[in-house]
Design an enzyme around this catalytic site. Structure first.
Site, short mmCIF file in Angstrom:
data_model
loop_
_atom_site.label_atom_id
_atom_site.label_comp_id
_atom_site.label_asym_id
_atom_site.label_seq_id
_atom_site.Cartn_x
_atom_site.Cartn_y
_atom_site.Cartn_z
CE LYS A 45 -5.47 -1.42 1.94
NZ LYS A 45 -4.07 -1.90 1.85
CB THR A 102 -0.84 -0.12 1.57
OG1 THR A 102 -1.68 -1.60 0.78
CG2 THR A 102 -0.97 1.10 1.62
CE LYS A 138 1.97 1.89 4.56
NZ LYS A 138 1.70 1.60 3.47
#
Length: 291
Positions: A172, A97, A240
């Site tokens: 995502k 990711t 994050k």
């Protein structure tokens, strides 16, 4: 069956690489902590490499699954990165990711050496990786997707091509926006029912089958009621991911007030010492002293 390199054997990568073996592929692994690669080889056999470049040499497909943009740049573009040995006509498939920006950068770098690239972040958490039923959001050219999809089926249940390189990462981000708001709502609902003296298990047994139901509710309500937060995706990693989301929103002009607020709530959880708690620990912020 294909010759595959897998770079990054963390919580997700370790079982994903294992599923490739079970599917009959020839797999070489690399991990920056060598003991994890050694443990993987002890469990699954096959081969480990001392550098990403060594792992990628001669591979038809190279999968990466590391922590963030800088980690990804190191194992791909670095002095010992996979692009040093990536063969023409091979495909680099990134499951990290990361940002859409680095996905586009890797796509261009792969094109220069005649290779394909797919940015393919995953959803489904540790359980999804272990059970081989991940959702995979894929950006890249259609020819690379057609070749890469059968290999990803070793650990993916729903694999969707979403257009050009970078679109997998953007999708995502959409996923994480949805989760952030949903988990905060679940935390507040759990707190409210406790304050009301309701039987939490009875409440969720009813509402999870209606319009309020979600994967998070079905899989996390019991652990939240029990004040247990050692399941699934950690707060540090969610922050994050949300940083990527908010950076992208500043670029594209999207307004994300709830996401920005929940990100700060997760910062509160980190301050409480909960960086490694799972994301449902937003409840702890509302009930810091309760057991």
């Amino acid at each position: 069956m294909a010759k595959v390199a897998f770079i990054g054997l963390g919580t997700m990568g370790y079982p994903m690489a294992g599923h490739l073996v079970k599917a009959g592929h020839e797999v070489c692994v690399f991990n920056r902590t060598p003991s994890k690669a050694e443990a993987w080889v002890s469990e699954f056999g096959h081969r480990l490499a001392e550098t990403p470049a060594e792992a990628a040499e001669g591979a038809e497909f190279v999968m990466t699954c590391v922590g963030n943009d800088s980690d990804l740049a190191e194992v791909t573009l670095g002095e010992k990165g996979v692009l040093r040995t990536l063969a023409a006509d091979s495909i680099l498939i990134d499951h990290t990711t990361a940002s859409a920006e680095i996905a586009r950068q890797l796509d261009a770098a792969c094109k220069e050496c005649g290779a394909g690239f797919l940015d393919a972040p995953v959803s489904g958490g540790q359980a999804g990786a272990e059970n081989g039923v991940l959702g995979i959001m894929v950006g890249g050219d259609s020819a690379s997707f057609s070749r890469g999809q059968p290999v990803m089926q070793a650990y993916g249940k729903a694999i969707k091509h979403l257009g050009e390189a970078g679109n997998g990462q953007l999708t995502k981000m959409v996923n994480q926006i949805c989760i952030a708001g949903l988990v905060q709502g679940l935390a507040e609902a759990t707190h409210f029912l406790k304050q009301s003296g309701l039987d939490g298990e009875a409440v969720f047994d009813v509402i999870q089958h209606g319009a309020a139901g979600s994967w998070q509710m079905s899989n996390r309500h019991q652990t939240m009621l029990n004040d247990q937060y050692d399941f699934g995706f950690a707060v540090d990693w969610m922050r994050k991911d949300l940083a990527l989301v908010l950076d992208e929103a500043r670029r594209n002009g999207a307004r994300l007030p709830v996401t920005a607020l929940v990100d700060q709530f997760y910062a509160d959880v980190q301050t409480m010492g909960g960086g490694r708690w799972d994301t449902s620990s937003l409840l702890k912020r509302l009930e810091p002293g309760k057991k």
